[in-house]
Design an enzyme around this catalytic site. Structure first.
Site, PDB file in Angstrom:
ATOM      1  N   GLY A  19      -7.609   6.597  -2.874  1.00 40.21           N
ATOM      2  CA  GLY A  19      -6.461   7.413  -3.601  1.00 40.21           C
ATOM      3  C   GLY A  19      -6.060   8.810  -2.483  1.00 40.21           C
ATOM      4  O   GLY A  19      -5.563   9.561  -3.251  1.00 40.21           O
ATOM      5  N   SER A  20      -6.582   8.743  -1.228  1.00 40.90           N
ATOM      6  CA  SER A  20      -6.232   9.916  -0.762  1.00 40.90           C
ATOM      7  C   SER A  20      -4.638  10.226  -0.220  1.00 40.90           C
ATOM      8  O   SER A  20      -4.245  11.234  -0.036  1.00 40.90           O
ATOM      9  CB  SER A  20      -7.119   9.888   0.772  1.00 40.90           C
ATOM     10  OG  SER A  20      -6.651   8.876   1.497  1.00 40.90           O
ATOM     11  N   ASN A  21      -4.177   9.090  -0.140  1.00 42.75           N
ATOM     12  CA  ASN A  21      -2.608   9.042   0.201  1.00 42.75           C
ATOM     13  C   ASN A  21      -1.858   9.306  -0.879  1.00 42.75           C
ATOM     14  O   ASN A  21      -0.930  10.341  -0.985  1.00 42.75           O
ATOM     15  CB  ASN A  21      -2.247   7.662   0.613  1.00 42.75           C
ATOM     16  CG  ASN A  21      -2.361   7.720   2.150  1.00 42.75           C
ATOM     17  OD1 ASN A  21      -1.642   8.349   3.058  1.00 42.75           O
ATOM     18  ND2 ASN A  21      -3.541   6.790   2.440  1.00 42.75           N
ATOM     19  N   LYS A  98      -2.894  -5.461  -3.449  1.00 39.07           N
ATOM     20  CA  LYS A  98      -2.704  -6.871  -4.264  1.00 39.07           C
ATOM     21  C   LYS A  98      -1.028  -7.006  -3.804  1.00 39.07           C
ATOM     22  O   LYS A  98      -0.516  -5.931  -3.400  1.00 39.07           O
ATOM     23  CB  LYS A  98      -2.810  -6.665  -5.692  1.00 39.07           C
ATOM     24  CG  LYS A  98      -4.183  -6.363  -5.917  1.00 39.07           C
ATOM     25  CD  LYS A  98      -4.999  -7.710  -6.037  1.00 39.07           C
ATOM     26  CE  LYS A  98      -6.363  -7.846  -6.176  1.00 39.07           C
ATOM     27  NZ  LYS A  98      -6.927  -8.788  -6.123  1.00 39.07           N
ATOM     28  N   ILE A 100       2.732  -7.819  -4.637  1.00 40.01           N
ATOM     29  CA  ILE A 100       3.745  -7.415  -5.651  1.00 40.01           C
ATOM     30  C   ILE A 100       4.402  -8.732  -6.233  1.00 40.01           C
ATOM     31  O   ILE A 100       4.909  -9.493  -5.431  1.00 40.01           O
ATOM     32  CB  ILE A 100       4.644  -6.412  -4.987  1.00 40.01           C
ATOM     33  CG1 ILE A 100       3.958  -5.237  -4.842  1.00 40.01           C
ATOM     34  CG2 ILE A 100       5.554  -6.149  -6.195  1.00 40.01           C
ATOM     35  CD1 ILE A 100       3.174  -4.430  -5.871  1.00 40.01           C
ATOM     36  N   ASN A 114       5.448   0.281   1.170  1.00 43.80           N
ATOM     37  CA  ASN A 114       4.051   0.039   1.498  1.00 43.80           C
ATOM     38  C   ASN A 114       3.804   0.808   2.859  1.00 43.80           C
ATOM     39  O   ASN A 114       4.518   0.893   3.664  1.00 43.80           O
ATOM     40  CB  ASN A 114       3.519  -1.179   1.544  1.00 43.80           C
ATOM     41  CG  ASN A 114       2.169  -1.313   1.925  1.00 43.80           C
ATOM     42  OD1 ASN A 114       1.310  -1.141   1.172  1.00 43.80           O
ATOM     43  ND2 ASN A 114       1.989  -2.075   2.824  1.00 43.80           N
ATOM     44  N   HIS A 116       1.245   0.681   5.776  1.00 42.56           N
ATOM     45  CA  HIS A 116       0.032   0.048   6.525  1.00 42.56           C
ATOM     46  C   HIS A 116      -0.743   0.839   7.819  1.00 42.56           C
ATOM     47  O   HIS A 116       0.253   1.262   8.508  1.00 42.56           O
ATOM     48  CB  HIS A 116       0.419  -1.392   7.092  1.00 42.56           C
ATOM     49  CG  HIS A 116      -0.422  -2.152   7.587  1.00 42.56           C
ATOM     50  ND1 HIS A 116      -1.156  -3.152   6.655  1.00 42.56           N
ATOM     51  CD2 HIS A 116      -0.611  -2.557   8.811  1.00 42.56           C
ATOM     52  CE1 HIS A 116      -2.021  -3.755   7.663  1.00 42.56           C
ATOM     53  NE2 HIS A 116      -1.822  -3.680   8.793  1.00 42.56           N
ATOM     54  N   GLU A 186      -1.557   9.602   8.308  1.00 42.61           N
ATOM     55  CA  GLU A 186      -0.729   8.999   7.304  1.00 42.61           C
ATOM     56  C   GLU A 186      -0.530   9.949   6.100  1.00 42.61           C
ATOM     57  O   GLU A 186       0.916   9.679   5.376  1.00 42.61           O
ATOM     58  CB  GLU A 186      -1.637   7.931   6.838  1.00 42.61           C
ATOM     59  CG  GLU A 186      -1.060   6.777   5.986  1.00 42.61           C
ATOM     60  CD  GLU A 186      -1.842   5.736   5.655  1.00 42.61           C
ATOM     61  OE1 GLU A 186      -3.136   5.776   5.545  1.00 42.61           O
ATOM     62  OE2 GLU A 186      -1.620   4.590   5.061  1.00 42.61           O
TER      63      GLU A 186
HETATM   64  C1  GAR Z   1      -4.614   3.765   3.685  1.00 40.63           C
HETATM   65  O1  GAR Z   1      -4.870   3.864   5.080  1.00 40.63           O
HETATM   66  C2  GAR Z   1      -3.485   2.427   3.675  1.00 40.63           C
HETATM   67  O2  GAR Z   1      -2.503   2.552   4.682  1.00 40.63           O
HETATM   68  C3  GAR Z   1      -4.301   1.164   3.582  1.00 40.63           C
HETATM   69  O3  GAR Z   1      -5.332   1.413   2.782  1.00 40.63           O
HETATM   70  C4  GAR Z   1      -5.774   2.862   2.980  1.00 40.63           C
HETATM   71  C5  GAR Z   1      -6.179   3.754   1.626  1.00 40.63           C
HETATM   72  O4  GAR Z   1      -6.478   4.881   1.490  1.00 40.63           O
HETATM   73  N1  GAR Z   1      -3.546   0.199   2.786  1.00 40.63           N
HETATM   74  C6  GAR Z   1      -3.437  -1.234   3.603  1.00 40.63           C
HETATM   75  O5  GAR Z   1      -4.324  -1.432   4.409  1.00 40.63           O
HETATM   76  C7  GAR Z   1      -2.471  -1.966   2.848  1.00 40.63           C
HETATM   77  N2  GAR Z   1      -2.195  -3.114   3.809  1.00 40.63           N
HETATM   78  P1  GAR Z   1      -6.526   5.604   0.364  1.00 40.63           P
HETATM   79  O6  GAR Z   1      -6.868   4.919  -0.954  1.00 40.63           O
HETATM   80  O7  GAR Z   1      -7.386   6.707   0.525  1.00 40.63           O
HETATM   81  O8  GAR Z   1      -5.153   6.134   0.251  1.00 40.63           O
END
Ligand code: GAR
Length: 209
Positions: A19-21, A98, A100, A114, A116, A186
């Site tokens: 969940g850093s984003n 997951k 959607i 989303n 990526h 990101e």
């Molecule tokens: C993020 O870098 C996101 O782009 C990636 O998972 C990471 C989650 O980081 N998502 C994917 O790969 C989806 N295909 P976070 O949980 O620290 O936000």
């Protein structure tokens, strides 16, 4: 322009792990660099740091997964109902691993996005997520990677790209370093992109046209 260029947009965020984003988006809402609010968080992982981060900020967080709903269709509807209950304008997949379901996609047509951690269509698709993406980039000795934010459809990492950022990398930097570098960008890139959506500079209804 679209119906999202309101005073403040209401976000529903789906996240699976760290969940850093999610945190970066909540922080931007709190400090005013984004005119939005996180109305609700949904996670498929009851013990995720993402859920803890949301609750710490006083944001309702729901665990919905195959362990709460064994039928895929029921789970899809349950997620849709929560997002509707909180009247979200836009759904953000911030590290949500997951697929959607059709009910969410139909109800929130062109309103699910989303991010990526690569330059799609490269290094995307089923099984390509999180660390696996960065490992593949380093293994291929790519000199660049990036971030792609796209509309979500019924396939993994597939809908029209609305915003993309290139990041130079060196495979010698190693997987962890590349991952940290991409994620740092990101966090900011989500805020930049959401601001453009909120201002109507990115029109989700005409993305990909
Ligand atoms: C993020 O870098 C996101 O782009 C990636 O998972 C990471 C989650 O980081 N998502 C994917 O790969 C989806 N295909 P976070 O949980 O620290 O936000």
């Amino acid at each position: 322009m679209n119906d999202l260029d309101a005073e403040s947009i209401s976000l529903g965020i789906l996240a699976s792990h760290g969940g850093s984003n999610l945190q970066a988006i909540m922080d931007a809402c709190d400090n005013g660099s984004l005119k939005a609010n996180v109305a609700v968080v949904v996670s498929n992982n009851s013990g995720s740091l993402a859920m803890r981060r949301a609750r710490k900020s006083g944001i309702p967080a729901y665990h919905l997964s195959s362990s709460t709903h064994s039928d895929d269709g029921d789970l899809d509807v349950a997620i849709k109902n929560i997002l509707k209950k909180y009247s979200v304008d836009l759904i953000i997949l911030a590290g949500y691993m997951k697929k959607i379901g059709p009910s969410v996609l139909r109800t929130f047509h062109n309103r699910v996005i989303n991010s990526h951690p690569a330059l799609l269509p490269k290094y995307g698709g089923k099984g390509m997520y999180g660390d696996r993406v960065h490992k593949a980039v380093v293994k291929a000795k790519s000199t660049e990677t990036g971030i792609s934010i796209h509309l979500v459809d019924e396939h993994y990492d597939h809908g029209p790209i609305i915003s993309q950022k290139t990041i130079a990398v060196d495979s010698a930097e190693g997987v962890e370093f590349v991952k940290k570098k991409v994620q740092k960008h990101e966090h900011r890139f989500w805020v930049t992109t959401l601001n453009k959506i909120q201002k109507g500079e990115i029109d989700l209804d005409n993305a990909g046209h």
